[in-house]
Design an enzyme around this catalytic site. Structure first.
Site, PDB file in Angstrom:
ATOM      1  CG  ASP A   7      -9.433  19.365 -11.176  1.00 22.53           C
ATOM      2  OD1 ASP A   7      -8.526  19.124 -11.990  1.00 22.53           O
ATOM      3  OD2 ASP A   7     -10.467  18.683 -11.101  1.00 22.53           O
TER       4      ASP A   7
ATOM      5  CE  LYS B  31     -10.515  13.381 -17.219  1.00 24.20           C
ATOM      6  NZ  LYS B  31     -11.128  12.663 -16.089  1.00 24.20           N
TER       7      LYS B  31
ATOM      8  CE1 TYR C 110     -15.322  15.322 -14.057  1.00 24.31           C
ATOM      9  CE2 TYR C 110     -14.257  14.771 -11.974  1.00 24.31           C
ATOM     10  CZ  TYR C 110     -14.743  14.386 -13.206  1.00 24.31           C
ATOM     11  OH  TYR C 110     -14.638  13.072 -13.596  1.00 24.31           O
TER      12      TYR C 110
ATOM     13  NE  ARG D 176      -2.446   0.825   3.614  1.00 30.86           N
ATOM     14  CZ  ARG D 176      -2.406  -0.225   4.437  1.00 30.86           C
ATOM     15  NH1 ARG D 176      -2.920  -1.382   4.056  1.00 30.86           N
ATOM     16  NH2 ARG D 176      -1.848  -0.147   5.635  1.00 30.86           N
TER      17      ARG D 176
END
Length: 393
Positions: A188, A213, A116, A62
């Site tokens: 963002d 993206k 968003y 992790r």
């Protein structure tokens, strides 16, 4: 795309070499994919040392392997002045972690009104349930933010250019206001990536990206990241570790591969987007092109001042027409797929309806968000022009 970075290398050069430490690559060009859950310790001293220091190296899957570390280090190098980066399994997961790190029960969050949609939903549901109140502010009114700050305000959330409608915020001014008032500033930065807008250098505390993206670039992996300024890193790092979210090493390898060509892809995306936006602005079906890279757009001056180039995205507002006319336009495009996301090599188009809380957004006709991929610009212009001709027929 120009501009120096610490050490004298241009950003495009840093993208090629970042994260490729010899102890992680062992002589191969690309960092290998290290898959791990359990990691073994040779001695009690080694186990105790790793337990005390989350950045000491292999501990448990992790906390990452060299594959994840290579990507995180490369993303940190993209942000001059940053202290570190944590990886997440999606962009929305990264947004959630940034918000959780910056707010707490009884707090007040200022959020830009063109945000968003999943971020808006998160504020309305998850944050509201833990006692965080979200208030929205107008995306183009930097001076109107200060009067909204309360005694319990904890953070200011930005997205610039904004989702779907691409308003450009005065990020340096808003970040400076947040710092002066003891608030956490979150941006963002998916639209620009740090390549076009180095957020930490402009004063932002937490810079969020959906790596899905542009960084991945091939529409085949989900991932997000948060890169933090020095003052914000330790608190954010602690929150991220406690949330237990991480990105899979195979996906990190895909992101590392995409990162190496990011500079040249962003340059091509931007040139094509501006060429298509200029061409569509002359079409009689188009009421308005929403593109801060074009002179005359309300965000053009700030974009020119703060950004190192244009990305792939813009929108067009069409003149009034029927749903059947819109379907005739988008259903028969040859080079534009219809789907969510952006940043991949394939061009996309998506009918959109912006949501607002504190401000008003309305167009008389439908809106289309357009992502320009890596196809030839003239082919995209011809395809979209034919679609708009069908819209009017």
């Amino acid at each position: 795309m120009s501009g120096d970075k610490p050490g004298g290398d241009a950003p495009a050069t840093s993208l090629v070499h970042a994260g490729r430490r010899p102890e992680w690559t062992h002589g191969v060009v690309n960092p290998p994919v290290y898959r791990a859950s359990t990691c073994l310790f040779e001695t009690l001293d080694a186990y105790e040392a790793a337990s005390r220091n989350p950045d000491a190296g292999l501990y448990y899957g992790r906390r990452g392997t060299p594959t994840q570390w290579a990507l995180a280090e490369a993303l940190t190098e993209m942000e001059p002045g940053a202290a570190g980066t944590h990886l997440f399994p999606s962009g929305v997961a990264a947004i959630a972690a940034a918000l959780m790190a910056a707010t707490s029960s009884g707090g007040h969050l200022l959020m830009v009104d063109n945000v968003y949609e999943p971020t808006r939903v998160m504020a309305k549901s998850v944050l509201a349930r833990i006692g965080v109140e979200t208030e929205y502010y107008a995306p183009t009114d930097s001076d109107g933010i200060a009067p909204l700050i309360r005694a319990n305000t904890q953070a200011i959330y930005m997205e610039s250019p904004g989702s779907l409608t691409f308003e450009v915020q005065d990020v340096p001014a808003i970040a400076a206001l947040a710092r002066a008032r003891g608030l956490v500033s979150i941006l963002d930065n998916t639209w620009a990536t740090p390549l076009l807008f180095p957020a930490i250098r402009h004063g932002v505390d937490l810079s969020v990206q959906s790596l899905t993206k542009y960084v991945v670039g091939h529409s085949d992996a989900l991932m997000g990241s948060v890169t933090a300024a020095p003052d914000a890193w330790q608190n954010f790092r602690n929150t991220a570790l406690r949330l237990g979210q991480t990105a899979a090493p195979d996906d990190c390898a895909l992101a590392l591969r995409g990162l190496r060509t990011l500079a040249i892809r962003m340059e091509r995306h931007g040139k094509t987007a501006l060429a298509l936006a200029r061409a569509l602005s002359k079409h009689r079906a188009v009421e308005r092109v929403i593109c801060p890279g074009l002179p005359g757009d309300p965000g053009h001056a700030l974009w020119t001042r703060d950004f190192n180039g244009y990305a792939s995205l813009f929108a067009i507002a069409l003149k009034p027409g029927s749903r059947e006319a819109l379907a005739a336009c988008v259903d028969n495009l040859r080079h534009f797929g219809m789907g969510f996301s952006f940043g991949g090599y394939e061009s996309l188009v998506l009918p959109v309806k912006p949501l607002r809380t504190a401000t008003r957004w309305q167009t008389d006709g439908p809106m289309l968000r357009i992502h320009c991929g890596l196809e030839d610009a003239d082919d995209l212009i011809a395809d979209m022009t034919a679609g708009l001709d069908r819209y009017l027929s």
